[in-house]
Design an enzyme around this catalytic site. Structure first.
Site, mmCIF file in Angstrom:
data_model
loop_
_atom_site.group_PDB
_atom_site.id
_atom_site.type_symbol
_atom_site.label_atom_id
_atom_site.label_comp_id
_atom_site.label_asym_id
_atom_site.label_seq_id
_atom_site.Cartn_x
_atom_site.Cartn_y
_atom_site.Cartn_z
ATOM 1 N N GLU A 25 -36.013 -7.329 -35.760
ATOM 2 C CA GLU A 25 -36.043 -7.557 -37.231
ATOM 3 C C GLU A 25 -35.221 -8.800 -37.589
ATOM 4 O O GLU A 25 -34.669 -8.891 -38.682
ATOM 5 C CB GLU A 25 -35.533 -6.336 -38.012
ATOM 6 C CG GLU A 25 -36.345 -5.078 -37.824
ATOM 7 C CD GLU A 25 -37.549 -4.976 -38.747
ATOM 8 O OE1 GLU A 25 -38.619 -4.589 -38.227
ATOM 9 O OE2 GLU A 25 -37.457 -5.272 -39.928
HETATM 10 C C1 LIG Z 1 -38.145 -4.309 -28.020
HETATM 11 C C2 LIG Z 1 -38.635 -5.263 -29.054
HETATM 12 C C3 LIG Z 1 -39.497 -4.828 -30.053
HETATM 13 C C4 LIG Z 1 -39.960 -5.720 -31.022
HETATM 14 N N1 LIG Z 1 -40.879 -5.290 -31.961
HETATM 15 C C5 LIG Z 1 -41.450 -6.185 -32.783
HETATM 16 C C6 LIG Z 1 -42.534 -5.813 -33.651
HETATM 17 O O1 LIG Z 1 -42.966 -4.662 -33.689
HETATM 18 N N2 LIG Z 1 -43.092 -6.757 -34.430
HETATM 19 C C7 LIG Z 1 -42.679 -8.061 -34.426
HETATM 20 O O2 LIG Z 1 -43.228 -8.876 -35.160
HETATM 21 N N3 LIG Z 1 -41.664 -8.439 -33.614
HETATM 22 C C8 LIG Z 1 -41.058 -7.548 -32.799
HETATM 23 N N4 LIG Z 1 -40.058 -7.958 -31.947
HETATM 24 C C9 LIG Z 1 -39.678 -9.379 -31.951
HETATM 25 C C10 LIG Z 1 -38.262 -9.619 -32.436
HETATM 26 O O3 LIG Z 1 -38.192 -9.481 -33.836
HETATM 27 C C11 LIG Z 1 -37.836 -11.010 -31.949
HETATM 28 O O4 LIG Z 1 -37.745 -10.972 -30.548
HETATM 29 C C12 LIG Z 1 -36.511 -11.411 -32.551
HETATM 30 O O5 LIG Z 1 -36.624 -11.612 -33.944
HETATM 31 C C13 LIG Z 1 -35.926 -12.661 -31.920
HETATM 32 O O6 LIG Z 1 -36.855 -13.682 -31.874
HETATM 33 P P1 LIG Z 1 -37.103 -14.435 -30.487
HETATM 34 O O7 LIG Z 1 -37.310 -13.403 -29.439
HETATM 35 O O8 LIG Z 1 -38.180 -15.432 -30.720
HETATM 36 O O9 LIG Z 1 -35.726 -15.135 -30.195
HETATM 37 P P2 LIG Z 1 -35.373 -16.684 -30.340
HETATM 38 O O10 LIG Z 1 -35.706 -17.136 -31.742
HETATM 39 O O11 LIG Z 1 -35.947 -17.439 -29.199
HETATM 40 O O12 LIG Z 1 -33.805 -16.632 -30.232
HETATM 41 C C14 LIG Z 1 -33.077 -16.899 -29.034
HETATM 42 C C15 LIG Z 1 -31.614 -17.058 -29.406
HETATM 43 O O13 LIG Z 1 -31.461 -18.189 -30.256
HETATM 44 C C16 LIG Z 1 -30.819 -17.826 -31.458
HETATM 45 N N5 LIG Z 1 -31.336 -18.622 -32.570
HETATM 46 C C17 LIG Z 1 -32.650 -18.912 -32.868
HETATM 47 N N6 LIG Z 1 -32.730 -19.632 -33.982
HETATM 48 C C18 LIG Z 1 -31.455 -19.833 -34.414
HETATM 49 C C19 LIG Z 1 -30.872 -20.501 -35.531
HETATM 50 N N7 LIG Z 1 -31.632 -21.119 -36.450
HETATM 51 N N8 LIG Z 1 -29.523 -20.480 -35.641
HETATM 52 C C20 LIG Z 1 -28.757 -19.849 -34.730
HETATM 53 N N9 LIG Z 1 -29.238 -19.186 -33.668
HETATM 54 C C21 LIG Z 1 -30.567 -19.177 -33.508
HETATM 55 C C22 LIG Z 1 -31.140 -16.356 -31.642
HETATM 56 O O14 LIG Z 1 -30.228 -15.708 -32.508
HETATM 57 C C23 LIG Z 1 -31.071 -15.864 -30.206
HETATM 58 O O15 LIG Z 1 -29.727 -15.623 -29.874
HETATM 59 C C24 LIG Z 1 -39.546 -7.071 -30.995
HETATM 60 C C25 LIG Z 1 -38.664 -7.499 -29.996
HETATM 61 C C26 LIG Z 1 -38.231 -6.631 -29.034
HETATM 62 C C27 LIG Z 1 -37.297 -7.146 -27.931
#
Ligand SMILES: Cc1cc2nc3c(=O)[nH]c(=O)nc-3n(C[C@H](O)[C@H](O)[C@H](O)COP(=O)(O)OP(=O)(O)OC[C@H]3O[C@@H](n4cnc5c(N)ncnc54)[C@H](O)[C@@H]3O)c2cc1C
Length: 243
Positions: free
Chosen positions: A228
């Protein structure tokens, strides 16, 4: 946002891949955000209802996760999924706004999940310290242990009260809901990570084994800091919506 929806008469045709989808393959219906007008950026995204049985919908292998193993997470593949135009949620181009408004409410449920996990860990640790004896007495008698439990309970209660406040704002759709939803999710999940890690510590060596439930709680707590929107993103949301 790469998934694309292209209008075709009274239908939309969806193509793309959705990653990390909770309950994928189990749920019958999916809310899918897709680009309907690439020129308009966030205003060119629309929301659709996709049925599991629609032709062209398929799922990836279950992800091998650190925790929440009771909740399946898979990819959803949309390969030329042709759906009637009335499956669009709201007006064309309002998908991103709908998603952002939805998160204000759903983040509070993640805060509640975090609190439940942390309460479970605290309850277990509270019981354990009364049973486990070292140096001739229950470890609960040591002030160092008592202070850890006091901090765990204090932080957990603060997280609970913030979550209740946010939940009330969600019911009323108050103007400062965006800040409170992000704050509750961020604070409660950080507290859950701390409390579950401390619970593992309080169980000593046994805390580190699968014979006791607290290591699972520690692994489950971790996801609440990530999904989220990560807690870094929550802090961005809070900073943009300071009360
Ligand atoms: C078990 C699981 C269930 C999920 N279920 C759903 C679902 O049902 N529906 C759905 O849509 N999504 C779902 N997700 C997706 C989830 O919401 C995302 O994985 C999450 O929001 C993080 O995005 P990302 O993986 O692209 O991380 P990234 O954006 O690649 O982040 C990597 C790191 O960089 C940091 N970062 C990125 N941008 C910034 C910034 N601007 N400033 C500072 N730090 C930053 C992040 O905080 C993190 O530490 C799920 C994920 C998991 C693991």
């Amino acid at each position: 946002m790469k998934t694309r929806a292209v209008r075709d008469g009274d239908f939309w045709v969806l193509d793309g891949v959705k990653r990390w989808i909770t309950n994928a393959g189990v749920s019958q219906y999916y809310t899918v955000m897709a680009v309907t007008d690439p020129e308009k950026r966030s205003r060119g995204i629309s929301a659709f209802v996709v049925d599991k049985d629609d032709e062209g919908v398929s799922f990836g292998a279950p992800e091998k996760k650190l925790g929440i193993k009771g909740s399946p997470t898979r990819e959803v593949y949309l390969d030329h999924v042709r759906i009637p135009a009335d499956r669009m949620i709201g007006a064309e181009g309002t998908g991103f706004a709908t998603a952002m408004k939805t998160l204000d409410h759903t983040r509070i449920t993640i805060a509640a999940q975090a609190i439940g996990i942390a309460q479970g860990a605290l309850d277990y640790a509270k019981g354990y310290v009364k049973e486990r004896k070292q140096f001739g007495k229950p470890i609960a008698d040591f002030q160092g242990v008592q202070f850890m439990l006091a901090d765990m309970a204090m932080k957990l209660e603060a997280a609970r009260q913030l979550t209740y406040a946010a939940a009330a704002k969600s019911e009323r759709v108050d103007g400062d809901l965006t800040f409170f939803g992000a704050a509750a999710k961020c604070f409660a999940s950080d507290v859950a990570m701390e409390v579950t890690t401390d619970a593992v510590q309080l169980l000593g060596g046994y805390g580190y084994t699968r014979d006791y439930p607290v290591e699972r709680m520690m692994r489950d707590a971790k996801i609440t800091q990530i999904y989220e929107g990560t807690n870094q993103i929550q802090r961005i949301v809070m900073a943009r919506n300071l009360p």
